[in-house]
Design an enzyme around this catalytic site. Structure first.
Site, short mmCIF file in Angstrom:
data_model
loop_
_atom_site.label_atom_id
_atom_site.label_comp_id
_atom_site.label_asym_id
_atom_site.label_seq_id
_atom_site.Cartn_x
_atom_site.Cartn_y
_atom_site.Cartn_z
N GLY A 79 0.84 -1.20 0.00
CA GLY A 79 0.00 0.00 0.00
C GLY A 79 0.87 1.24 0.00
N LYS A 125 -8.93 3.37 20.67
CA LYS A 125 -8.69 4.17 19.47
C LYS A 125 -9.89 4.08 18.52
CE LYS A 125 -7.18 5.02 15.20
NZ LYS A 125 -7.67 4.51 13.91
N ILE A 163 -1.39 6.50 4.09
CA ILE A 163 -0.81 5.98 5.33
C ILE A 163 0.49 5.24 5.04
CG2 ILE A 163 -1.18 4.14 7.08
CD1 ILE A 163 -2.30 6.80 7.86
N1 LIG Z 1 -5.98 8.01 6.03
C1 LIG Z 1 -5.92 8.01 7.36
O1 LIG Z 1 -5.98 9.04 8.03
C2 LIG Z 1 -5.80 6.72 8.08
C3 LIG Z 1 -6.06 5.52 7.45
N2 LIG Z 1 -5.91 4.39 8.19
C4 LIG Z 1 -6.09 3.09 7.57
O2 LIG Z 1 -4.98 2.81 6.68
C5 LIG Z 1 -5.43 2.03 5.57
C6 LIG Z 1 -5.09 2.75 4.28
O3 LIG Z 1 -5.67 4.01 4.32
P1 LIG Z 1 -5.13 5.15 3.34
O4 LIG Z 1 -3.65 5.11 3.22
O5 LIG Z 1 -5.80 6.41 3.78
O6 LIG Z 1 -5.77 4.69 1.94
P2 LIG Z 1 -5.21 4.97 0.48
O7 LIG Z 1 -6.34 4.65 -0.45
O8 LIG Z 1 -4.53 6.28 0.41
O9 LIG Z 1 -4.06 3.85 0.26
C7 LIG Z 1 -4.38 2.51 0.04
C8 LIG Z 1 -3.31 1.98 -0.92
O10 LIG Z 1 -3.44 0.56 -1.03
C9 LIG Z 1 -3.24 0.21 -2.38
N3 LIG Z 1 -3.79 -1.12 -2.66
C10 LIG Z 1 -5.08 -1.44 -2.91
N4 LIG Z 1 -5.17 -2.77 -3.16
C11 LIG Z 1 -3.91 -3.28 -3.05
C12 LIG Z 1 -3.35 -4.57 -3.21
N5 LIG Z 1 -4.13 -5.63 -3.51
N6 LIG Z 1 -2.01 -4.72 -3.04
C13 LIG Z 1 -1.23 -3.66 -2.74
N7 LIG Z 1 -1.70 -2.40 -2.58
C14 LIG Z 1 -3.04 -2.23 -2.74
C15 LIG Z 1 -3.92 1.32 -3.17
O11 LIG Z 1 -3.49 1.33 -4.50
C16 LIG Z 1 -3.46 2.54 -2.35
O12 LIG Z 1 -2.22 3.02 -2.84
C17 LIG Z 1 -6.94 1.84 5.82
O13 LIG Z 1 -7.17 0.65 6.56
C18 LIG Z 1 -7.30 3.00 6.70
O14 LIG Z 1 -8.44 2.72 7.47
C19 LIG Z 1 -5.50 4.36 9.48
C20 LIG Z 1 -5.23 5.54 10.13
C21 LIG Z 1 -5.35 6.79 9.47
O1 LIG Z 2 -9.52 5.20 7.26
P1 LIG Z 2 -10.93 4.83 7.59
O2 LIG Z 2 -11.12 3.54 8.33
O3 LIG Z 2 -11.83 4.93 6.38
O4 LIG Z 2 -11.42 5.89 8.66
C1 LIG Z 2 -11.38 7.26 8.35
C2 LIG Z 2 -10.62 7.99 9.40
O5 LIG Z 2 -10.27 7.33 10.64
C3 LIG Z 2 -8.90 7.70 10.93
O6 LIG Z 2 -8.11 6.65 10.42
C4 LIG Z 2 -8.53 8.00 12.35
O7 LIG Z 2 -7.57 7.07 12.76
C5 LIG Z 2 -8.72 8.89 10.12
O8 LIG Z 2 -7.47 9.36 10.07
C6 LIG Z 2 -9.26 8.35 8.89
O9 LIG Z 2 -9.32 9.29 7.96
#
Ligand SMILES: NC(=O)C1=CN([C@@H]2O[C@H](COP(=O)(O)OP(=O)(O)OC[C@H]3O[C@@H](n4cnc5c(N)ncnc54)[C@H](O)[C@@H]3O)[C@@H](O)[C@H]2O)C=CC1
Ligand SMILES: O=P(O)(O)OC[C@H]1O[C@](O)(CO)[C@@H](O)[C@@H]1O
Length: 390
Positions: free
Chosen positions: A9, A213, A13
């Protein structure tokens, strides 16, 4: 051979949280993704910036010493990297874990290293590494399952850092909040000891941290998002500037706080401080965090173990108050047909085509005799009737 980590990914994140802290601890990071643009961009740029935002201003760090491989077109390469890596992390979304498991299983079966691979899933889901392990085990060589723990160790984690959607021209650079929390179980590593990643807070018992959390940060964040979307607000900051929404968020967090205090023995004062901190964090105006990002994937967020039904069900079982959480669920049920959010269209379809009982069951997996069931059924009936009359 230096320390190497494989990060599945290369998204917000992956680049802005996990890779930043692996880099900080001297790891070479090998990103694995399936989107060609992500791989291309990471391969063509030898560095990118992570800008931490807080009310004290901004601080930029430059990330280097990384590579990128597509698991779609170069799976054998990914297997080779996993066979010699120290750590594998992922931030792909909880519903994607089953798709990355097969290649990780091949990498584990190819390992001859003298230390097991540390597997740490970094998702917004309780025990996401256990879920990933379950998928991986289904793809391992059955004849060698008895030596699995010599080749891999699995540790659950809780990650918390707000990474809003990035500006269109951001490229690889990530703007992110300065605050972060990364808590990981250390007991699974046993005699080998946990990997040396300085940003991680290693604990013996993760449950209090991940439940606190998910049921505080994510419950509060998503409550603000769904009330905000329903009220036509653009950002979480705008939503929380509305005193009715601000109150709805605090009321929901009062209820989850009561559960966390009772269940995990966290003091009232400590939980109040934690709640006040997250309300301040999520209302940070500099993040420009739009409500549709935080509310994305409503089917996931309405599911049984997630940020609304999870705590409300436990409160109902304990005979404790959960009215405010019902308000959050009501607004989540109205997060329908949002552009770019496939689950919001699926939610609308379920509510239009299924009976209230079928929809309640499918969305929340609550048994009809669960103490929370009738209140949620009534919400579903109400939302269905209002949308029918539209
Ligand atoms: N954005 C935030 O503030 C936060 C997000 N999270 C969690 O982190 C995780 C990712 O969130 P984000 O980074 O925001 O999403 P994002 O959509 O920015 O990144 C996800 C990445 O995974 C990749 N991906 C999808 N399928 C894949 C596969 N089969 N193999 C390899 N890569 C693949 C996508 O192409 C993308 O680059 C989620 O579980 C989210 O809930 C946790 C804390 C904070
Ligand atoms: O990433 P999810 O599970 O869609 O949740 C959304 C929001 O919850 C948080 O991950 C909080 O940890 C946010 O930073 C994130 O944007």
């Amino acid at each position: 051979m230096g320390k190497k980590a494989i990060q599945f990914g290369g998204g917000n994140i992956g680049r802005g949280f996990v890779a930043e802290f692996l880099h900080q601890s001297g790891y070479e990071v090998v990103f694995v993704d399936v989107v060609p643009q992500v791989i291309e961009s990471l391969s063509n740029n030898k560095s990118y910036n992570v800008t931490e935002i807080s009310d004290e201003g901004e601080k930029t760090k430059t990330i280097t010493n990384y590579r990128a491989i597509s698991s779609k077109t170069d799976e054998p390469e990914v297997v080779k990297e996993l066979a010699t890596a120290d750590v594998v992390t992922c931030a792909v979304g909880p519903n994607v874990l089953k798709f990355i498991a097969p290649v990780i299983a091949k990498g584990i079966d190819a390992r001859e290293a003298d230390r097991p691979l540390a597997v740490i899933a970094c998702e917004n889901a309780i025990n996401a590494t256990d879920t990933l392990r379950g998928h991986i085990e289904g793809h391992l060589d059955k004849a060698r399952l008895d030596t699995l723990l010599k080749r891999a160790r699995f540790a659950n984690s809780a990650i918390d850092r707000i990474v809003p959607n990035q500006p269109a021209n951001a490229g690889l650079d990530v703007r992110i909040e300065k605050f972060y929390e990364w808590v990981v179980e250390q007991t699974p590593f046993g005699e080998y000891g946990h990997p040396d990643i300085s940003a991680i807070h290693w604990v013996d018992h993760l449950e209090p941290y991940i439940e606190r959390k998910l049921f505080t940060v994510n419950t509060g964040h998503a409550t603000a998002a769904y009330y905000g979307h329903n009220a036509g607000k653009k950002t979480i900051h705008d939503a929380l500037a509305d005193e009715k929404i601000h109150k709805a968020v605090h009321d929901a967090l009062d209820e989850t706080a009561a559960l966390i205090i009772k269940k995990h023995g966290i003091s009232k004062e400590e939980q109040k401080e934690y709640v006040d901190t997250i309300v301040q964090r999520i209302s940070n105006p500099y993040l420009e965090d739009i409500v549709e990002r935080v509310g994305r994937a409503p089917l996931r967020k309405l599911s049984r173990k997630e940020r609304f039904i999870g705590p409300a069900a436990q409160l109902a079982e304990l005979g404790m108050k959960y009215d405010a959480l019902l308000g959050s669920i009501d607004k989540a049920l109205r997060f329908q047909n949002v552009e770019g959010d496939a689950e919001s269209f699926e939610l609308s379809k379920i509510l239009q085509e299924k009976s209230a009982a079928e929809a309640t069951k499918q969305l929340t997996e609550l048994e009809t005799d669960h103490p929370l069931y009738r209140d949620v059924l009534r919400l579903v009936e109400k939302v269905q009737s209002e949308f029918e009359s539209m």
